[in-house]
Enzyme design. Structure first.
Site, PDB file in Angstrom:
ATOM      1  N   ASN A   1      17.919  -4.033  59.821  1.00 18.70           N
ATOM      2  CA  ASN A   1      18.759  -4.048  61.277  1.00 18.70           C
ATOM      3  C   ASN A   1      20.623  -3.012  60.858  1.00 18.70           C
ATOM      4  O   ASN A   1      20.987  -2.298  61.255  1.00 18.70           O
ATOM      5  CB  ASN A   1      18.501  -5.475  61.485  1.00 18.70           C
ATOM      6  CG  ASN A   1      19.260  -5.361  62.969  1.00 18.70           C
ATOM      7  OD1 ASN A   1      20.045  -4.246  63.347  1.00 18.70           O
ATOM      8  ND2 ASN A   1      18.870  -6.097  63.356  1.00 18.70           N
ATOM      9  N   ASP A   2      21.035  -4.970  59.960  1.00 18.77           N
ATOM     10  CA  ASP A   2      23.047  -4.373  59.841  1.00 18.77           C
ATOM     11  C   ASP A   2      23.171  -2.990  59.552  1.00 18.77           C
ATOM     12  O   ASP A   2      23.909  -2.668  59.749  1.00 18.77           O
ATOM     13  CB  ASP A   2      23.264  -5.017  59.308  1.00 18.77           C
ATOM     14  CG  ASP A   2      22.998  -6.936  59.485  1.00 18.77           C
ATOM     15  OD1 ASP A   2      22.554  -6.766  61.021  1.00 18.77           O
ATOM     16  OD2 ASP A   2      22.823  -7.852  59.519  1.00 18.77           O
ATOM     17  N   VAL A   3      22.447  -2.821  57.782  1.00 18.03           N
ATOM     18  CA  VAL A   3      22.375  -1.680  57.449  1.00 18.03           C
ATOM     19  C   VAL A   3      22.002   0.172  57.783  1.00 18.03           C
ATOM     20  O   VAL A   3      22.325   0.538  57.179  1.00 18.03           O
ATOM     21  CB  VAL A   3      21.464  -1.751  56.273  1.00 18.03           C
ATOM     22  CG1 VAL A   3      21.876  -2.654  54.964  1.00 18.03           C
ATOM     23  CG2 VAL A   3      20.120  -1.626  56.478  1.00 18.03           C
TER      24      VAL A   3
ATOM     25  N   ALA B   1      22.706 -10.861  59.647  1.00 19.29           N
ATOM     26  CA  ALA B   1      24.424 -10.564  60.216  1.00 19.29           C
ATOM     27  C   ALA B   1      24.401 -11.611  61.366  1.00 19.29           C
ATOM     28  O   ALA B   1      25.132 -12.158  62.296  1.00 19.29           O
ATOM     29  CB  ALA B   1      25.764  -9.847  60.041  1.00 19.29           C
TER      30      ALA B   1
END
Lengths: 477, 102
Positions: free
Chosen positions: A405-407, A446
């Site tokens: 997700n965040d990456v 995050a």
């Protein structure tokens, strides 16, 4: 054996350890490197046995019994763990092993303070430990204690299955936390200096207790997302602890091995921080979770996403020329690596060019995802690091994001106000079509919303990664 | 001439070893960072040397207990660290054998 011979053998062992690290520069040489490491350790242990006899032949005979007892006990536990551990649990194992080193260093320091004459630090029974050695013992013991208690907390946070509040991923914060940490740190320093100057055992005991406490205090405010940094940092500490013990026992091999590990851990922490675009101090002081909770609240309004089934996704994938797969930790949690490998093989058979893109912080520790993919026997040459593949997303037909997700969050590039702004990401948003598999629309580690999911060219496939992948494998055939 | 103290020699070794470690570790390929951590765990188990001295040479009960426990804890890492590293590296080996690595 003379003292010179012993020192020479220690030098050989030190060189072996350097070779062990050097071997890891490439997978083909890594096995040999590991053998060097084992050989170095064997030489070190056997040489030390000889040293024991040399230093005090009278007690050595009975003393060996205790060594063997310890070796058997620890060796069998270690062997068992190494054989049984699942690759997804590697971070926990590593954190656990850090705590072992930390505690061992503390125990050795205690033994050295109790009986300096037995360990050859001083010549006669009642002679005081020299000031320099006291300083080194203080440092070794304090770092060891911090490593131990910090690693225990990190272990708890990583495993995430304990109810105990301090072991949960969410950071623990309270008023005046930094002030308390600062005071505790200064107090440890003061006690350490007291011990160094007048050798007070009480000061030593107290500073040990405080160091254990500060290890806990330092790690609890750090959120689950920052665990890769924490694990690397504790890796570094465990090395410094070993080096500290080496100084106090005047043993050059301990110093060499300890500093190798210490600098290795420090470099890994730096790489991890850079991959998350955060400063080391920033991670240590905590704060990721706190920023994120504010931003999730603003993003509460419902937005529509395009969702599709596994069959739709398969259709897109098998008609593409090039596919990049972005695996995240969610994939590992769902134990879907093997299903992923099957899918990749089937797509390759259909003439699709399949590549894997790995973000440095995919997984819970540096390089974790590479190991997980290797375990599933995914072809090594298809797995690319972030810098090597980012330029290719623009020419790629389909990107398949699995449990990451965040990456892949474009906010890191586009939104300067985002808490992850500036973090290097995999530029999945540049591809012609994006398929994202997630269990739900819940935000990532995050706690941020991800613009990528709302793009017109993005299709969401909801469901457990393993199930979805298995469905896809069936659909390709 | 004054004699140079042991502590100073140790400091020289320490500083040089950090440099060696720094350069060697930067050459480690990112794909092998997890095995790197496991093997550094095993290497930092070198404290077993200190632990062995403590276990064998101490004379008081508490000293012996501390030493023996330290040997046991460090041995967990010696064996666990190297073996788990080997296990991981074998996974990488299978594929590099099939085709030349990148």
């Amino acid at each position: 054996m003379s003292m010179n011979q012993i020192t020479l053998l220690y030098l050989v062992a030190s060189v072996c350890f350097i070779q062990a690290l050097k071997g890891l520069s490439h997978p083909t040489s890594s096995q040999r490197g590991n053998l060097f490491g084992m050989a170095g350790m064997a030489i070190a242990v056997l040489t030390t046995l000889a040293l024991v006899f040399k230093l005090n032949a009278e007690v050595a005979g009975s003393g060996i019994v205790f060594i063997i007892l310890g070796l058997l006990l620890g060796g069998s536990v270690g062997t068992l763990m190494a054989k049984r551990v699942e690759m997804t649990k590697m971070p926990e194992l590593v954190a656990f092993m850090h705590s072992m080193i930390g505690l061992a260093a503390v125990f050795i320091a205690i033994a050295a303070v109790l009986e300096p004459q037995s360990l050859g630090i001083v010549q006669t029974m009642d002679a005081p430990i020299p000031t320099g050695n006291r300083l080194e013992l203080f440092l070794g013991a304090a770092i060891g204690a911090i490593t131990f208690s910090g690693s225990v907390i990190a272990f708890g946070k990583l495993s995430g299955k304990y109810k105990f509040r301090l072991f949960q991923g969410a950071p623990v914060r309270f008023q005046g936390q930094h002030l308390i940490n600062l005071l505790a740190g200064l107090l440890i320093l003061a006690l350490g200096l007291t011990f160094t100057l007048n050798g007070s055992t009480a000061a030593f005991a107290l500073l040990l207790l405080l160091s254990f406490a500060i290890g806990v205090l330092l790690i609890i405010p750090i959120g689950g997302a920052d665990m890769p940094v924490v694990v690397s940092m504790l890796n570094s500490y465990s090395g410094w602890a070993a080096a500290g013990i080496g100084f106090s026992l005047n043993n050059s091999m301990l110093i060499v091995a300890g500093s190798l590990v210490g600098s290795s851990g420090a470099i890994l922490s730096y790489i991890m921080c850079k991959a998350m675009n955060r400063s080391f101090v920033n991670v240590l002081l905590g704060g990721f979770g706190a920023d994120a909770s504010a931003s999730t609240e603003t993003a509460q309004e419902q937005r529509s996403v395009k969702s599709g089934s596994a069959d739709d996704a398969t259709f897109l994938l098998s008609n593409a020329d090039s596919v990049i797969i972005v695996p995240g930790y969610g994939l590992a949690v769902a134990r879907a690596q093997h299903a992923l490998k099957e899918l990749a093989e089937k797509l390759t058979e259909h003439g699709v060019d399949v590549k894997f893109a790995i973000h440095p912080v995919a997984g819970r520790m540096p390089g974790h995802m590479n190991v997980l993919l290797a375990e599933a026997e995914l072809p090594y040459e298809q797995v690319y690091e972030m810098e090597d593949i980012n330029s290719e997303f623009g020419q790629t037909d389909v990107v398949l994001v699995l449990g990451a997700n965040d990456v892949v969050n474009p906010a890191a590039k586009n939104d300067p106000k985002s808490p992850i702004a500036g973090m290097p990401i995999l530029e999945a948003f540049k591809a012609r079509t994006i398929i994202v598999n997630k269990r739900s629309m819940a935000s990532g580690y995050a706690g941020l919303d991800n613009e990528l999911f709302y793009l017109d060219k993005t299709m969401m496939v909801f469901g457990d990664a393993k199930k979805v992948l298995e469905d896809m494998v069936k659909a390709v055939a | 001439m004054d004699l140079i103290s042991d502590g100073l020699y140790n400091l020289i070794i320490f500083v040089l070893a950090i440099y060696v470690g720094y350069h060697v570790v930067w050459n480690v390929t990112p794909a092998l960072h997890t095995p790197l951590m496991a093997v550094t765990n095993a290497i930092s188990a070198i404290v077993i040397v200190g632990a062995m001295l403590a276990a064998a040479l101490t004379e008081t009960g508490l000293g012996k207990l501390m030493g023996t426990l330290a040997v046991a804890l460090a041995a967990v890492n010696v064996f666990g660290g190297f073996l788990v590293t080997r296990r991981m590296l074998e996974m990488f080996k299978k594929k590099t054998a099939k085709a030349e690595a990148k």
